[in-house]
Design a protein around this motif. Structure first.
Motif, PDB file in Angstrom:
ATOM      1  N   PRO A 165       0.783  -1.241   0.000  1.00  0.00           N
ATOM      2  CA  PRO A 165       0.000   0.000   0.000  1.00  0.00           C
ATOM      3  C   PRO A 165       0.817   1.295   0.000  1.00  0.00           C
ATOM      4  CG  PRO A 165      -0.946  -1.591   1.510  1.00  0.00           C
ATOM      5  CD  PRO A 165       0.365  -2.158   1.042  1.00  0.00           C
ATOM      6  N   ALA A 166       2.017   1.299   0.561  1.00  0.00           N
ATOM      7  CA  ALA A 166       2.848   2.511   0.585  1.00  0.00           C
ATOM      8  C   ALA A 166       3.192   2.994  -0.816  1.00  0.00           C
ATOM      9  CB  ALA A 166       4.124   2.258   1.385  1.00  0.00           C
ATOM     10  N   VAL A 167       3.196   2.092  -1.779  1.00  0.00           N
ATOM     11  CA  VAL A 167       3.529   2.450  -3.159  1.00  0.00           C
ATOM     12  C   VAL A 167       2.579   3.518  -3.691  1.00  0.00           C
ATOM     13  CG1 VAL A 167       3.569   1.527  -5.537  1.00  0.00           C
ATOM     14  CG2 VAL A 167       4.685   0.270  -3.665  1.00  0.00           C
ATOM     15  N   ALA A 168       1.316   3.435  -3.344  1.00  0.00           N
ATOM     16  CA  ALA A 168       0.323   4.394  -3.849  1.00  0.00           C
ATOM     17  C   ALA A 168       0.698   5.830  -3.503  1.00  0.00           C
ATOM     18  CB  ALA A 168      -1.067   4.060  -3.317  1.00  0.00           C
ATOM     19  N   ASP A 169       1.274   6.053  -2.324  1.00  0.00           N
ATOM     20  CA  ASP A 169       1.635   7.405  -1.904  1.00  0.00           C
ATOM     21  C   ASP A 169       3.076   7.780  -2.231  1.00  0.00           C
ATOM     22  OD1 ASP A 169      -0.872   8.086  -0.835  1.00  0.00           O
ATOM     23  OD2 ASP A 169      -0.392   7.099   1.064  1.00  0.00           O
ATOM     24  N   GLN A 170       3.926   6.806  -2.474  1.00  0.00           N
ATOM     25  CA  GLN A 170       5.355   7.099  -2.639  1.00  0.00           C
ATOM     26  C   GLN A 170       5.847   7.061  -4.077  1.00  0.00           C
ATOM     27  OE1 GLN A 170       7.832   4.957   0.127  1.00  0.00           O
ATOM     28  NE2 GLN A 170       6.413   5.276   1.802  1.00  0.00           N
ATOM     29  N   VAL A 171       5.087   6.468  -4.986  1.00  0.00           N
ATOM     30  CA  VAL A 171       5.475   6.474  -6.397  1.00  0.00           C
ATOM     31  C   VAL A 171       4.714   7.619  -7.054  1.00  0.00           C
ATOM     32  CG1 VAL A 171       5.504   5.196  -8.578  1.00  0.00           C
ATOM     33  CG2 VAL A 171       5.962   3.998  -6.421  1.00  0.00           C
ATOM     34  N   LEU A 172       5.475   8.633  -7.462  1.00  0.00           N
ATOM     35  CA  LEU A 172       4.898   9.869  -7.971  1.00  0.00           C
ATOM     36  C   LEU A 172       5.243  10.053  -9.447  1.00  0.00           C
ATOM     37  CD1 LEU A 172       5.983  12.057  -4.937  1.00  0.00           C
ATOM     38  CD2 LEU A 172       3.812  10.843  -5.237  1.00  0.00           C
ATOM     39  N   VAL A 173       4.474  10.881 -10.130  1.00  0.00           N
ATOM     40  CA  VAL A 173       4.705  11.131 -11.552  1.00  0.00           C
ATOM     41  C   VAL A 173       4.534  12.619 -11.839  1.00  0.00           C
ATOM     42  CG1 VAL A 173       2.299  10.702 -12.276  1.00  0.00           C
ATOM     43  CG2 VAL A 173       4.167  10.279 -13.890  1.00  0.00           C
ATOM     44  N   THR A 174       5.236  13.087 -12.844  1.00  0.00           N
ATOM     45  CA  THR A 174       5.084  14.459 -13.320  1.00  0.00           C
ATOM     46  C   THR A 174       5.184  14.465 -14.834  1.00  0.00           C
ATOM     47  OG1 THR A 174       5.783  16.748 -12.960  1.00  0.00           O
ATOM     48  CG2 THR A 174       7.527  15.152 -13.287  1.00  0.00           C
ATOM     49  N   GLU A 175       4.515  15.408 -15.435  1.00  0.00           N
ATOM     50  CA  GLU A 175       4.581  15.556 -16.886  1.00  0.00           C
ATOM     51  C   GLU A 175       5.732  16.498 -17.234  1.00  0.00           C
ATOM     52  OE1 GLU A 175       1.437  15.921 -20.550  1.00  0.00           O
ATOM     53  OE2 GLU A 175       0.777  16.435 -18.536  1.00  0.00           O
ATOM     54  N   ILE A 176       6.473  16.151 -18.294  1.00  0.00           N
ATOM     55  CA  ILE A 176       7.572  16.994 -18.761  1.00  0.00           C
ATOM     56  C   ILE A 176       7.461  17.155 -20.277  1.00  0.00           C
ATOM     57  CG2 ILE A 176       9.145  16.282 -16.900  1.00  0.00           C
ATOM     58  CD1 ILE A 176      10.602  14.551 -19.076  1.00  0.00           C
ATOM     59  N   ASP A 177       8.242  18.058 -20.808  1.00  0.00           N
ATOM     60  CA  ASP A 177       8.352  18.219 -22.261  1.00  0.00           C
ATOM     61  C   ASP A 177       9.117  17.006 -22.793  1.00  0.00           C
ATOM     62  OD1 ASP A 177       9.236  18.860 -24.859  1.00  0.00           O
ATOM     63  OD2 ASP A 177       9.523  20.966 -24.363  1.00  0.00           O
ATOM     64  N   PRO A 178       8.549  16.235 -23.731  1.00  0.00           N
ATOM     65  CA  PRO A 178       9.245  15.046 -24.228  1.00  0.00           C
ATOM     66  C   PRO A 178      10.594  15.352 -24.873  1.00  0.00           C
ATOM     67  CG  PRO A 178       7.211  15.435 -25.462  1.00  0.00           C
ATOM     68  CD  PRO A 178       7.244  16.409 -24.346  1.00  0.00           C
ATOM     69  N   GLU A 179      10.773  16.570 -25.340  1.00  0.00           N
ATOM     70  CA  GLU A 179      12.068  16.971 -25.917  1.00  0.00           C
ATOM     71  C   GLU A 179      13.144  17.108 -24.844  1.00  0.00           C
ATOM     72  OE1 GLU A 179      12.672  17.184 -29.253  1.00  0.00           O
ATOM     73  OE2 GLU A 179      10.616  16.399 -29.414  1.00  0.00           O
ATOM     74  N   LEU A 180      12.721  17.136 -23.581  1.00  0.00           N
ATOM     75  CA  LEU A 180      13.654  17.292 -22.462  1.00  0.00           C
ATOM     76  C   LEU A 180      13.771  16.013 -21.636  1.00  0.00           C
ATOM     77  CD1 LEU A 180      12.465  20.844 -21.325  1.00  0.00           C
ATOM     78  CD2 LEU A 180      14.470  20.284 -22.729  1.00  0.00           C
ATOM     79  N   ALA A 181      13.417  14.873 -22.221  1.00  0.00           N
ATOM     80  CA  ALA A 181      13.408  13.612 -21.471  1.00  0.00           C
ATOM     81  C   ALA A 181      14.806  13.091 -21.164  1.00  0.00           C
ATOM     82  CB  ALA A 181      12.613  12.551 -22.229  1.00  0.00           C
ATOM     83  N   ASP A 182      15.787  13.423 -21.984  1.00  0.00           N
ATOM     84  CA  ASP A 182      17.138  12.950 -21.711  1.00  0.00           C
ATOM     85  C   ASP A 182      17.652  13.605 -20.430  1.00  0.00           C
ATOM     86  OD1 ASP A 182      17.092  11.353 -23.977  1.00  0.00           O
ATOM     87  OD2 ASP A 182      17.913  12.947 -25.244  1.00  0.00           O
ATOM     88  N   THR A 183      18.372  12.853 -19.640  1.00  0.00           N
ATOM     89  CA  THR A 183      18.744  13.264 -18.292  1.00  0.00           C
ATOM     90  C   THR A 183      19.397  14.644 -18.221  1.00  0.00           C
ATOM     91  OG1 THR A 183      18.984  10.945 -17.681  1.00  0.00           O
ATOM     92  CG2 THR A 183      20.010  12.553 -16.226  1.00  0.00           C
ATOM     93  N   ALA A 184      20.392  14.906 -19.047  1.00  0.00           N
ATOM     94  CA  ALA A 184      21.096  16.191 -18.967  1.00  0.00           C
ATOM     95  C   ALA A 184      20.149  17.347 -19.259  1.00  0.00           C
ATOM     96  CB  ALA A 184      22.275  16.207 -19.932  1.00  0.00           C
ATOM     97  N   ALA A 185      19.344  17.224 -20.288  1.00  0.00           N
ATOM     98  CA  ALA A 185      18.400  18.290 -20.643  1.00  0.00           C
ATOM     99  C   ALA A 185      17.357  18.470 -19.558  1.00  0.00           C
ATOM    100  CB  ALA A 185      17.724  17.970 -21.980  1.00  0.00           C
ATOM    101  N   MET A 186      16.859  17.366 -19.004  1.00  0.00           N
ATOM    102  CA  MET A 186      15.822  17.438 -17.974  1.00  0.00           C
ATOM    103  C   MET A 186      16.350  18.116 -16.705  1.00  0.00           C
ATOM    104  SD  MET A 186      13.782  14.418 -15.965  1.00  0.00           S
ATOM    105  CE  MET A 186      15.246  13.995 -15.030  1.00  0.00           C
ATOM    106  N   THR A 187      17.536  17.716 -16.253  1.00  0.00           N
ATOM    107  CA  THR A 187      18.058  18.281 -15.014  1.00  0.00           C
ATOM    108  C   THR A 187      18.278  19.781 -15.140  1.00  0.00           C
ATOM    109  OG1 THR A 187      20.312  17.639 -15.606  1.00  0.00           O
ATOM    110  CG2 THR A 187      19.103  16.140 -14.185  1.00  0.00           C
TER     111      THR A 187
END
Length: 190
Positions: free
Chosen positions: A36-58
């Motif tokens: 049950p802890a997974v429901a509160d601890q696994v989170l998601v956010t929407e980002i620009d798909p062009e910025l999905a690569d780690t360096a660009a995203m950070t």
């Protein structure tokens, strides 16, 4: 209550399954049903798909590099049998494919899965592949450093969602306990 990390707002993934690839959504909901802890601890956010690569995203979202973890798919053969694994390491390092992964898979040579095959078999987008929801039979190797606190990142880790347009955040200790995950010391090279 949503989490703010960098300049992003993170929401419960179980409430926003449309932001996860289908196999990832199934894995998260299945995991939350038994833990049950997974429901509160696994989170998601929407980002620009062009910025999905780690360096660009950070850079774009004001995130420390150490908070991100990358997942690569590798394969090798032994006695005619193919062995496939996901290697998950903090973005401050890279997976030690030529030594640690090769040894763990007990193969002579380990290579990255070709992009087309990785996408087809995982049901995920390249650049968003995550250890949550991979095909049965894939080993999920998680570097022990992912489950520890990292400078500037605390104990949180950001991984793919299976889609380039979103990311998942969760405690590294929780990722290390994901179904099928194997915690491995020394999986990453600095």
């Amino acid at each position: 209550m949503p989490l703010t990390l960098g300049n992003l707002t993170w929401l419960r993934a179980v409430d926003h399954l449309h932001l996860l690839a289908e196999p990832t959504a199934a894995a998260v909901t299945g995991w939350a049903a038994v833990e049950p802890a997974v429901a509160d601890q696994v989170l998601v956010t929407e980002i620009d798909p062009e910025l999905a690569d780690t360096a660009a995203m950070t850079e774009a979202y004001d995130l420390p590099l150490a908070v991100s973890a990358n997942c690569v798919l590798v394969a090798g053969r032994r006695g005619g049998e193919e062995r496939v694994a996901a290697a998950v390491v903090r973005a401050t390092g890279r997976a030690d494919v030529n030594n640690a992964v090769k040894r763990l898979l007990d193969v002579r040579k380990a290579s990255f899965l070709p992009v087309d095959r990785a996408v087809e078999e995982s049901g995920m987008e390249y650049g968003g592949i995550t250890p949550l929801g991979l095909p049965t039979g894939y080993r999920v190797l998680v570097d022990a450093a992912v489950a520890t606190e990292a400078e500037g990142a605390g104990g949180t880790v950001i991984i793919g969602s299976g889609l380039r347009r979103s990311k998942i955040a969760l405690p590294g200790t929780l990722l290390a306990q994901a179904p099928g995950a194997e915690l491995v010391d020394g999986l990453a090279l600095a």
